[in-house]
Design a protein around this motif. Sequence first.
Motif, mmCIF file in Angstrom:
data_model
loop_
_atom_site.group_PDB
_atom_site.id
_atom_site.type_symbol
_atom_site.label_atom_id
_atom_site.label_comp_id
_atom_site.label_asym_id
_atom_site.label_seq_id
_atom_site.Cartn_x
_atom_site.Cartn_y
_atom_site.Cartn_z
ATOM 1 N N TYR A 1 0.860 -1.170 0.000
ATOM 2 C CA TYR A 1 0.000 0.000 0.000
ATOM 3 C C TYR A 1 0.903 1.229 0.000
ATOM 4 O O TYR A 1 2.086 1.140 0.318
ATOM 5 C CB TYR A 1 -0.888 0.012 1.249
ATOM 6 C CG TYR A 1 -1.919 -1.096 1.260
ATOM 7 C CD1 TYR A 1 -1.556 -2.419 1.459
ATOM 8 C CD2 TYR A 1 -3.272 -0.807 1.064
ATOM 9 C CE1 TYR A 1 -2.503 -3.428 1.452
ATOM 10 C CE2 TYR A 1 -4.225 -1.819 1.062
ATOM 11 C CZ TYR A 1 -3.830 -3.121 1.256
ATOM 12 O OH TYR A 1 -4.777 -4.121 1.250
ATOM 13 N N GLN B 1 0.902 5.735 0.790
ATOM 14 C CA GLN B 1 0.208 6.920 1.261
ATOM 15 C C GLN B 1 1.032 8.153 0.925
ATOM 16 O O GLN B 1 2.154 8.302 1.425
ATOM 17 C CB GLN B 1 -0.059 6.848 2.760
ATOM 18 C CG GLN B 1 -0.940 7.975 3.270
ATOM 19 C CD GLN B 1 -1.464 7.704 4.674
ATOM 20 O OE1 GLN B 1 -0.954 6.863 5.400
ATOM 21 N NE2 GLN B 1 -2.509 8.403 5.054
ATOM 22 N N LYS C 1 -3.116 12.449 1.384
ATOM 23 C CA LYS C 1 -4.011 11.487 0.731
ATOM 24 C C LYS C 1 -4.210 10.266 1.613
ATOM 25 O O LYS C 1 -3.434 10.003 2.528
ATOM 26 C CB LYS C 1 -3.451 11.072 -0.627
ATOM 27 C CG LYS C 1 -3.392 12.201 -1.647
ATOM 28 C CD LYS C 1 -3.028 11.676 -3.008
ATOM 29 C CE LYS C 1 -3.061 12.786 -4.051
ATOM 30 N NZ LYS C 1 -2.735 12.268 -5.407
ATOM 31 N N GLN C 2 -5.260 9.504 1.299
ATOM 32 C CA GLN C 2 -5.510 8.267 2.035
ATOM 33 C C GLN C 2 -4.582 7.160 1.558
ATOM 34 O O GLN C 2 -4.109 7.172 0.421
ATOM 35 C CB GLN C 2 -6.973 7.846 1.835
ATOM 36 C CG GLN C 2 -7.976 8.735 2.540
ATOM 37 C CD GLN C 2 -9.374 8.147 2.552
ATOM 38 O OE1 GLN C 2 -9.739 7.387 1.648
ATOM 39 N NE2 GLN C 2 -10.149 8.482 3.550
ATOM 40 N N ARG C 3 -4.360 6.213 2.448
ATOM 41 C CA ARG C 3 -3.572 5.052 2.066
ATOM 42 C C ARG C 3 -4.352 4.254 1.030
ATOM 43 O O ARG C 3 -5.563 4.061 1.160
ATOM 44 C CB ARG C 3 -3.298 4.190 3.293
ATOM 45 C CG ARG C 3 -2.253 3.116 3.090
ATOM 46 C CD ARG C 3 -1.887 2.429 4.400
ATOM 47 N NE ARG C 3 -1.296 3.354 5.355
ATOM 48 C CZ ARG C 3 -0.751 2.953 6.501
ATOM 49 N NH1 ARG C 3 -0.718 1.663 6.829
ATOM 50 N NH2 ARG C 3 -0.247 3.842 7.337
ATOM 51 N N GLU C 4 -3.628 3.772 -0.006
ATOM 52 C CA GLU C 4 -4.293 3.053 -1.082
ATOM 53 C C GLU C 4 -3.529 1.778 -1.420
ATOM 54 O O GLU C 4 -2.306 1.707 -1.256
ATOM 55 C CB GLU C 4 -4.384 3.927 -2.339
ATOM 56 C CG GLU C 4 -3.045 4.358 -2.909
ATOM 57 C CD GLU C 4 -3.174 5.194 -4.174
ATOM 58 O OE1 GLU C 4 -4.307 5.550 -4.555
ATOM 59 O OE2 GLU C 4 -2.131 5.481 -4.788
ATOM 60 N N TRP D 1 1.198 -4.798 9.696
ATOM 61 C CA TRP D 1 1.735 -3.744 8.830
ATOM 62 C C TRP D 1 3.210 -3.524 9.132
ATOM 63 O O TRP D 1 3.641 -3.608 10.282
ATOM 64 C CB TRP D 1 1.001 -2.429 9.061
ATOM 65 C CG TRP D 1 -0.406 -2.399 8.562
ATOM 66 C CD1 TRP D 1 -1.520 -2.773 9.245
ATOM 67 C CD2 TRP D 1 -0.861 -1.952 7.282
ATOM 68 N NE1 TRP D 1 -2.637 -2.598 8.460
ATOM 69 C CE2 TRP D 1 -2.250 -2.083 7.249
ATOM 70 C CE3 TRP D 1 -0.217 -1.444 6.145
ATOM 71 C CZ2 TRP D 1 -3.022 -1.737 6.139
ATOM 72 C CZ3 TRP D 1 -0.968 -1.103 5.043
ATOM 73 C CH2 TRP D 1 -2.362 -1.247 5.036
#
Length: 121
Positions: free
Chosen positions: A37, A39, A43-46, A111
């Motif tokens: 992922y 980030q 911005k949001q984590r994607e 994570w």
Amino acid sequence: QVQLVESGGGLVQPGGSLRLSCAASGNIRNVNIMGWYRQAPGKQRELVARITKSGSTNYADSAKGRFTISRDNAKNTVYLQMNSLKPEDTAIYYCKADIDDADDEGYSDYWGQGTQVTVSA
């Protein structure tokens, strides 16, 4: 205690390549899906890409054709080969894994601490 440790980030010029690695360690019974992922600031984590234990993959549209995810099940390690990097790929990249911890009940998501990737001339 299960840990994910990432490596391979850094500064690269546009069009360049980087390879990220993420190794899971601890008292692990099994590792299911592993993924990357990212980030970017503000911005949001994607999701970037993820891979099952059998090797099935899926990618974000932004990663298709440029990034390749792979894994070594014997080493509980996942890789992300990133080619043709663009400035918009600049972000902190995080590894995530669905792990059956032998010291716990069932599967949990773990994570990594994140690794900075900066694409700039």
